[in-house]
Design an enzyme around this catalytic site. Structure first.
Site, mmCIF file in Angstrom:
data_model
loop_
_atom_site.group_PDB
_atom_site.id
_atom_site.type_symbol
_atom_site.label_atom_id
_atom_site.label_comp_id
_atom_site.label_asym_id
_atom_site.label_seq_id
_atom_site.Cartn_x
_atom_site.Cartn_y
_atom_site.Cartn_z
ATOM 1 N N ALA A 147 75.244 72.307 37.664
ATOM 2 C CA ALA A 147 75.865 73.053 38.805
ATOM 3 C C ALA A 147 74.844 73.578 39.873
ATOM 4 C CB ALA A 147 77.002 74.131 38.704
ATOM 5 N N ASN A 148 75.221 74.226 40.977
ATOM 6 C CA ASN A 148 74.329 74.981 41.892
ATOM 7 C C ASN A 148 75.000 76.157 42.303
ATOM 8 O OD1 ASN A 148 75.505 74.411 44.811
ATOM 9 N ND2 ASN A 148 74.855 72.294 43.762
ATOM 10 N N ARG A 149 74.515 77.151 43.120
ATOM 11 C CA ARG A 149 74.997 78.385 43.573
ATOM 12 C C ARG A 149 75.788 78.215 44.802
ATOM 13 N NH1 ARG A 149 72.564 82.275 40.607
ATOM 14 N NH2 ARG A 149 70.435 81.765 39.725
ATOM 15 N N ALA A 166 76.544 71.188 48.819
ATOM 16 C CA ALA A 166 75.537 71.284 48.130
ATOM 17 C C ALA A 166 75.652 70.182 46.917
ATOM 18 C CB ALA A 166 75.252 72.547 47.743
#
Ligand code: CTP
Ligand code: CA
Length: 228
Positions: A33-35, A99
């Site tokens: 995942a990412n932020r 994102a």
């Protein structure tokens, strides 16, 4: 007293927006995942809806409520996001604020990986489809105005210009997401709008604003450009 009617400069226009991160499964219980919080994309969806647009929001996993009056498709992975975007075409405007994970695991496990399987499981990555580039380069059903984001942690304008040249989109919204800015997950954003004409690329640097204010300003710019 009657309130004056709200201006609805995007009435009759369909606006497609991607937002949030994507999750790429490693096995049934783990993912990459990412932020990204999704806040900027959700704010744009709400602003476009307030401007009268028929808004289609494709959202990765986020902890936000669906904006009122917006049709939201919830997805997890980049490949699901691309499918959902294609299903919402045609659109007048497409804004790619998500994102998207650049890579996914090549060999997603059917079962939970166990510590006993191998010493340390190797994760081989493969590239995900580039949704923005795919839609920008459509021969048929390309939205009239395609807007990408460029999230950078260094050399913001130079990297954003290179991305602009590579993607085939019409505008790029560049923002600095280095940890010190607090943009990832925060409520404020400093953005630069890159546009181009026959003379080349133009960069308009906006002052620091809340993500809601960035959304309102971007929607106003879109309305000015595509007209009523
Ligand atoms: N994007 C996309 N699909 C991908 C990767 C990116 O649609 N698989 C879109 C993003 O939503 C954003 C733009 O492309 O609008 C730029 O994303 P970014 O991650 O900044 O650029 P990349 O081309 O992935 O390059 P890098 O991450 O190496 O900077
Ligand atoms: Ca990327």
């Amino acid at each position: 007293m009657l309130k004056p009617p709200t201006p609805r400069p995007l009435a009759g226009r369909r606006v497609l927006i991607t937002a949030g991160p994507t999750h790429e499964a490693i096995d049934p219980v783990r993912y990459i995942a990412n932020r990204s919080s999704g806040k900027q994309g959700f704010a744009i969806a709400a602003a476009a809806q307030a401007a009268g647009a028929d808004v289609r929001l494709i959202a990765g996993p986020v902890e936000l409520s669906d904006p009122k009056g917006v049709r939201v498709t919830h997805v997890e992975s980049a490949r699901q996001m691309l499918d959902a975007v294609e299903a919402e075409l045609p659109a007048d405007v497409a804004i790619f604020a998500a994102a998207v994970a650049d890579w996914r695991v090549a060999n997603e496990g059917d079962q939970k990986l166990k510590k006993t399987d191998t010493a340390i499981p190797p994760l081989t990555l493969v590239e995900n489809p580039d949704i923005l580039a795919t839609i920008s380069n459509l021969k048929e059903r390309r939205p009239g105005l395609v807007i990408g984001f460029a999230a950078e942690t260094e050399h913001l304008i130079d990297n954003a210009k290179a991305k602009f040249a590579r993607k085939g989109c019409d505008w790029i919204v560049a923002n600095d997401v280095s940890p010190a800015t607090g943009v990832m997950g925060g409520d404020r954003n400093t953005v630069h709008l890159l546009t181009k004409d026959t003379e080349g690329v133009h960069v308009a640097s906006w002052p620091i604003m809340t993500k809601d204010e960035v959304a309102t300003a971007l929607v106003a710019e879109i309305a000015r450009t595509i007209g009523p």
